[in-house]
Write a protein that holds these residues in place. Sequence first.
Motif, PDB file in Angstrom:
ATOM      1  N   MET A  72       0.809  -1.213   0.000  1.00 41.26           N
ATOM      2  CA  MET A  72       0.000   0.000   0.000  1.00 41.26           C
ATOM      3  C   MET A  72       0.844   1.266   0.000  1.00 41.26           C
ATOM      4  O   MET A  72       0.309   2.374   0.001  1.00 41.26           O
ATOM      5  CB  MET A  72      -0.942   0.001   1.203  1.00 41.26           C
ATOM      6  CG  MET A  72      -2.005  -1.086   1.158  1.00 41.26           C
ATOM      7  SD  MET A  72      -3.020  -1.069  -0.359  1.00 41.26           S
ATOM      8  CE  MET A  72      -3.949   0.449  -0.112  1.00 41.26           C
ATOM      9  N   GLN A 156      -8.753  -2.714  -2.260  1.00 42.49           N
ATOM     10  CA  GLN A 156      -7.650  -2.047  -1.577  1.00 42.49           C
ATOM     11  C   GLN A 156      -7.932  -0.572  -1.326  1.00 42.49           C
ATOM     12  O   GLN A 156      -7.379   0.016  -0.392  1.00 42.49           O
ATOM     13  CB  GLN A 156      -6.365  -2.202  -2.405  1.00 42.49           C
ATOM     14  CG  GLN A 156      -5.817  -3.612  -2.446  1.00 42.49           C
ATOM     15  CD  GLN A 156      -4.663  -3.729  -3.424  1.00 42.49           C
ATOM     16  OE1 GLN A 156      -4.787  -3.361  -4.592  1.00 42.49           O
ATOM     17  NE2 GLN A 156      -3.537  -4.261  -2.962  1.00 42.49           N
ATOM     18  N   LEU A 157      -8.762   0.031  -2.171  1.00 45.18           N
ATOM     19  CA  LEU A 157      -9.108   1.450  -2.055  1.00 45.18           C
ATOM     20  C   LEU A 157     -10.627   1.584  -2.038  1.00 45.18           C
ATOM     21  O   LEU A 157     -11.235   2.062  -3.002  1.00 45.18           O
ATOM     22  CB  LEU A 157      -8.510   2.239  -3.223  1.00 45.18           C
ATOM     23  CG  LEU A 157      -6.984   2.244  -3.334  1.00 45.18           C
ATOM     24  CD1 LEU A 157      -6.543   2.946  -4.610  1.00 45.18           C
ATOM     25  CD2 LEU A 157      -6.354   2.913  -2.114  1.00 45.18           C
ATOM     26  N   TYR A 286      -2.660  10.616  -1.021  1.00 45.93           N
ATOM     27  CA  TYR A 286      -2.374   9.462  -1.876  1.00 45.93           C
ATOM     28  C   TYR A 286      -0.957   9.487  -2.458  1.00 45.93           C
ATOM     29  O   TYR A 286      -0.586   8.608  -3.235  1.00 45.93           O
ATOM     30  CB  TYR A 286      -3.361   9.345  -3.049  1.00 45.93           C
ATOM     31  CG  TYR A 286      -4.779   8.988  -2.702  1.00 45.93           C
ATOM     32  CD1 TYR A 286      -5.204   7.663  -2.651  1.00 45.93           C
ATOM     33  CD2 TYR A 286      -5.735   9.979  -2.468  1.00 45.93           C
ATOM     34  CE1 TYR A 286      -6.523   7.327  -2.370  1.00 45.93           C
ATOM     35  CE2 TYR A 286      -7.059   9.658  -2.177  1.00 45.93           C
ATOM     36  CZ  TYR A 286      -7.448   8.330  -2.132  1.00 45.93           C
ATOM     37  OH  TYR A 286      -8.757   8.014  -1.864  1.00 45.93           O
ATOM     38  N   PRO A 305       2.413   5.150   5.816  1.00 45.10           N
ATOM     39  CA  PRO A 305       0.974   5.067   5.554  1.00 45.10           C
ATOM     40  C   PRO A 305       0.445   6.173   4.666  1.00 45.10           C
ATOM     41  O   PRO A 305      -0.725   6.207   4.345  1.00 45.10           O
ATOM     42  CB  PRO A 305       0.371   5.174   6.965  1.00 45.10           C
ATOM     43  CG  PRO A 305       1.369   5.960   7.734  1.00 45.10           C
ATOM     44  CD  PRO A 305       2.696   5.516   7.200  1.00 45.10           C
ATOM     45  N   LEU A 309      -3.489   4.734   2.040  1.00 42.12           N
ATOM     46  CA  LEU A 309      -4.467   4.595   3.105  1.00 42.12           C
ATOM     47  C   LEU A 309      -4.878   5.936   3.705  1.00 42.12           C
ATOM     48  O   LEU A 309      -6.057   6.181   3.962  1.00 42.12           O
ATOM     49  CB  LEU A 309      -3.926   3.669   4.195  1.00 42.12           C
ATOM     50  CG  LEU A 309      -3.624   2.234   3.717  1.00 42.12           C
ATOM     51  CD1 LEU A 309      -2.991   1.435   4.842  1.00 42.12           C
ATOM     52  CD2 LEU A 309      -4.895   1.560   3.241  1.00 42.12           C
ATOM     53  N   SER A 310      -3.922   6.830   3.923  1.00 38.89           N
ATOM     54  CA  SER A 310      -4.268   8.143   4.463  1.00 38.89           C
ATOM     55  C   SER A 310      -5.064   8.957   3.462  1.00 38.89           C
ATOM     56  O   SER A 310      -5.963   9.719   3.827  1.00 38.89           O
ATOM     57  CB  SER A 310      -3.001   8.903   4.870  1.00 38.89           C
ATOM     58  OG  SER A 310      -2.411   8.333   6.008  1.00 38.89           O
ATOM     59  N   ASP A 312      -7.155   7.738   1.141  1.00 38.05           N
ATOM     60  CA  ASP A 312      -8.515   7.209   1.115  1.00 38.05           C
ATOM     61  C   ASP A 312      -9.287   7.635   2.360  1.00 38.05           C
ATOM     62  O   ASP A 312     -10.482   7.943   2.292  1.00 38.05           O
ATOM     63  CB  ASP A 312      -8.463   5.678   1.015  1.00 38.05           C
ATOM     64  CG  ASP A 312      -9.429   5.119  -0.016  1.00 38.05           C
ATOM     65  OD1 ASP A 312      -9.645   5.766  -1.052  1.00 38.05           O
ATOM     66  OD2 ASP A 312      -9.967   4.020   0.213  1.00 38.05           O
ATOM     67  N   ALA A 448     -13.191   3.623   5.043  1.00 36.78           N
ATOM     68  CA  ALA A 448     -11.756   3.573   4.777  1.00 36.78           C
ATOM     69  C   ALA A 448     -11.095   2.469   5.586  1.00 36.78           C
ATOM     70  O   ALA A 448     -11.523   2.150   6.710  1.00 36.78           O
ATOM     71  CB  ALA A 448     -11.116   4.923   5.108  1.00 36.78           C
ATOM     72  N   LEU A 449     -10.068   1.881   5.032  1.00 38.99           N
ATOM     73  CA  LEU A 449      -9.260   0.929   5.777  1.00 38.99           C
ATOM     74  C   LEU A 449      -8.452   1.665   6.846  1.00 38.99           C
ATOM     75  O   LEU A 449      -8.221   2.873   6.756  1.00 38.99           O
ATOM     76  CB  LEU A 449      -8.314   0.186   4.826  1.00 38.99           C
ATOM     77  CG  LEU A 449      -8.981  -0.610   3.702  1.00 38.99           C
ATOM     78  CD1 LEU A 449      -7.931  -1.230   2.796  1.00 38.99           C
ATOM     79  CD2 LEU A 449      -9.906  -1.671   4.262  1.00 38.99           C
ATOM     80  N   VAL A 451      -5.622   3.276   9.001  1.00 39.04           N
ATOM     81  CA  VAL A 451      -4.351   3.915   8.673  1.00 39.04           C
ATOM     82  C   VAL A 451      -3.334   3.576   9.760  1.00 39.04           C
ATOM     83  O   VAL A 451      -3.608   3.796  10.941  1.00 39.04           O
ATOM     84  CB  VAL A 451      -4.511   5.445   8.572  1.00 39.04           C
ATOM     85  CG1 VAL A 451      -3.167   6.104   8.253  1.00 39.04           C
ATOM     86  CG2 VAL A 451      -5.547   5.805   7.520  1.00 39.04           C
TER      87      VAL A 451
END
Length: 540
Positions: A72, A156-157, A286, A305, A309-310, A312, A448-449, A451
Motif C-alpha cells: 500500500m 484495496q481502495l 495518496y 501510511p 491509506l491516508s 482514502d 476507509a481501511l 491507517v
Amino acid sequence: MPEPDRVHALDHIVVVLFENRSFDNVLGRLYGPEDGKEFEGVIGKDLSNPIPEWAEHGVDRNTVPYTVATDMDSPNPDSGEEWYHTNTQLFGRVDDHNRFKIGEGVTKPWNAPPPGATPTMDGFVADYISTFTGEIGRQPTYDEYAHIMTGYTPEQLPVISGIARDFGVFDHWFAEVPSQTFMNRSFWTAAQSSGLVVNSPMRKWLTANTAPTLFERLEAHGKTWKVYVMEPMPISFTGVIHYPRLVHRLATHFVPFSEFEKDAAAGTLPDFSLIEPNMLAGHGDYHPAFGRSFSATVDLELDSPSSMLSGDAFLARVYAAYRSATSDSGPNVWNTPLLIGWDEPGGTYDHVPPGAVPPPDPAAPAGEYGFTFDRSGYRVPAILVSPWVEPGAVYNDEYRHTSLIATLTKAWGLGEPFTQRDASARTFEHLLSRETPRDPASWTTPEALAVPDWSMDPDVVGKALSGLGRGVGPALITKAKELGVEVAVGVADPDNAQPRVIVDVLRAIAGHFFPLLTVDPAQPDDATRDTEQDAATRAT
C-alpha cells in the motif's frame, strides 16, 4: 426546503485535488469486461514495459508485466515526476549521460522526444530504475523496480472506488503538463504556469508565476471562494503557486479543512471551494511514500501510511462533509457538485498515450527547457459527485484540468477564456443530467481501511518531509527574510537546515504567510486569530 431544480445543479462547486497517481494505478480495475461498460481500464489487457539491458534481469526477463499492487506504499521510494522523467516514461528515452541522474543533475537534451513523436508509454521501468539508483545509490533488484508496474484493486481502495462506482468516473481525464505538481495545479486555476516546467527551485514561484487566476476572476464577477487545507498542514501550495497574484488573500481565504466541515453543514460554503490534502509529512493525499529515499533504514514509519491509506481516509472525510450539506438554503448537495481530481500522475504507470494540446499562448516564447506546452501529461483519476449524476456513469470523452475553468466560465458567465488551453477544453456541466436528483440517504457509504500509526518525532519528520515540503520550506524562509521577518539561527542557510530545526521553523514561518492555517483549533477564535486586517498586513 424548495424542490431541487437541475437548473441550479451547478450554482456552486467543491473541488478536491490529490497527488501523484495515474488513472491505471488508482482506478484501472474499477470495471472489467463483465460489467458491460465502455471503460478504458487494465483488466483483460496484456500490459507490460521493457527492462533496459543495463538493468538487473534486463537481458533474461526482458519485460515487467502489469500486476496488482501488494504494497500500500508503492512505489517506495517515489518515482520521478519532473518533465525530464516524464519524457522517459512516455517515450522510453533516457539519454546515456542522464542515466541514474535526478533533479538538477539531468542535462540537455533532458530525455526529450523529437518533435511530433507519439508517446509509447514504455519507459516507466527504465525511468524508475534510473531514478531509484539516483536516490538510493545502487540499482534496484527486479522485485524492487517491478512495483512501478502495479496498480490497486477496488478492495484495496474502498473509498475512492466506492464513490467512483456510485457516481460518474472520467476515464480520459488528462493532466495538462507532462511534469510535476506546481505546474499542473497552476493549470487547474490559471490555465497556464507562466512558462514554468518544473517545481524547482521553488523560490521562483514567489515571483515568476504572474498568470491571472480563477480566484481573481471569481471576485470580479461577484463570486466567493475559499481554499480549505487539511490539518496540520500549515501552508497552502495553491497560495505558494499563485503568490504574486494572491499575496493579499493568504491571510483571509486560506483556512483549515475543519471549516469546510462546518460550512458544509451550515449551508455557508462559498461559490468555489478548493480543498487541499496534507501534502507534507504524514500525507492525506495518496502521494507515494518518501521514506526509503531519505533514510539509511529500509523504511520510515512516518511516511509509510501516506501513500494510499491516508489519502482514502481523507477522501472519506471530504465525502462525508459534502454529503452532510443538506441545509434548506445556500450551498447544498443539490446545487453543489463535488469534483475529485488529481494534479499529475507522478511517474506511476498508465497505458493510454496523451495527445497534442494547444499551447496556452501560441505567440509566447518557449518555457523552461525550451518546452512549448504543445503536449499534455497523461491520465489521472477524476470523479464527479452530485445527486444529478447517473450512478455508475463512465465518461469516455477527453477532459483536462482546464475543463474546470472552461465549465465555470460557461456556467457562471465569467468572461473570456484565460488561455487557448481552457478555450479548447471540453466542459462537463451537461453531465449533471438526471431528471430527478438522488437522495443523499441512498448514496454509498464506503469505509476507509485503517491507517497505520506514524511518528511525529521531529528528526523523523524532518528526514521524511515530502519533496514538496523540502522545497517549499527554504523558499518561504528566504521570502520571510526578504520581508524582514526574524528567523531562527539554525536556518540562516535554509537549504542546509537540520531536519529537527526545519519542521518547527517551517510552521513558524508559514504562520506569517498563512496565519489561519497555524491556529490551534482547541483555542477560542477570539484568542487565537488576528483580525483580517492585521493578518493581511502580516501576510504581505
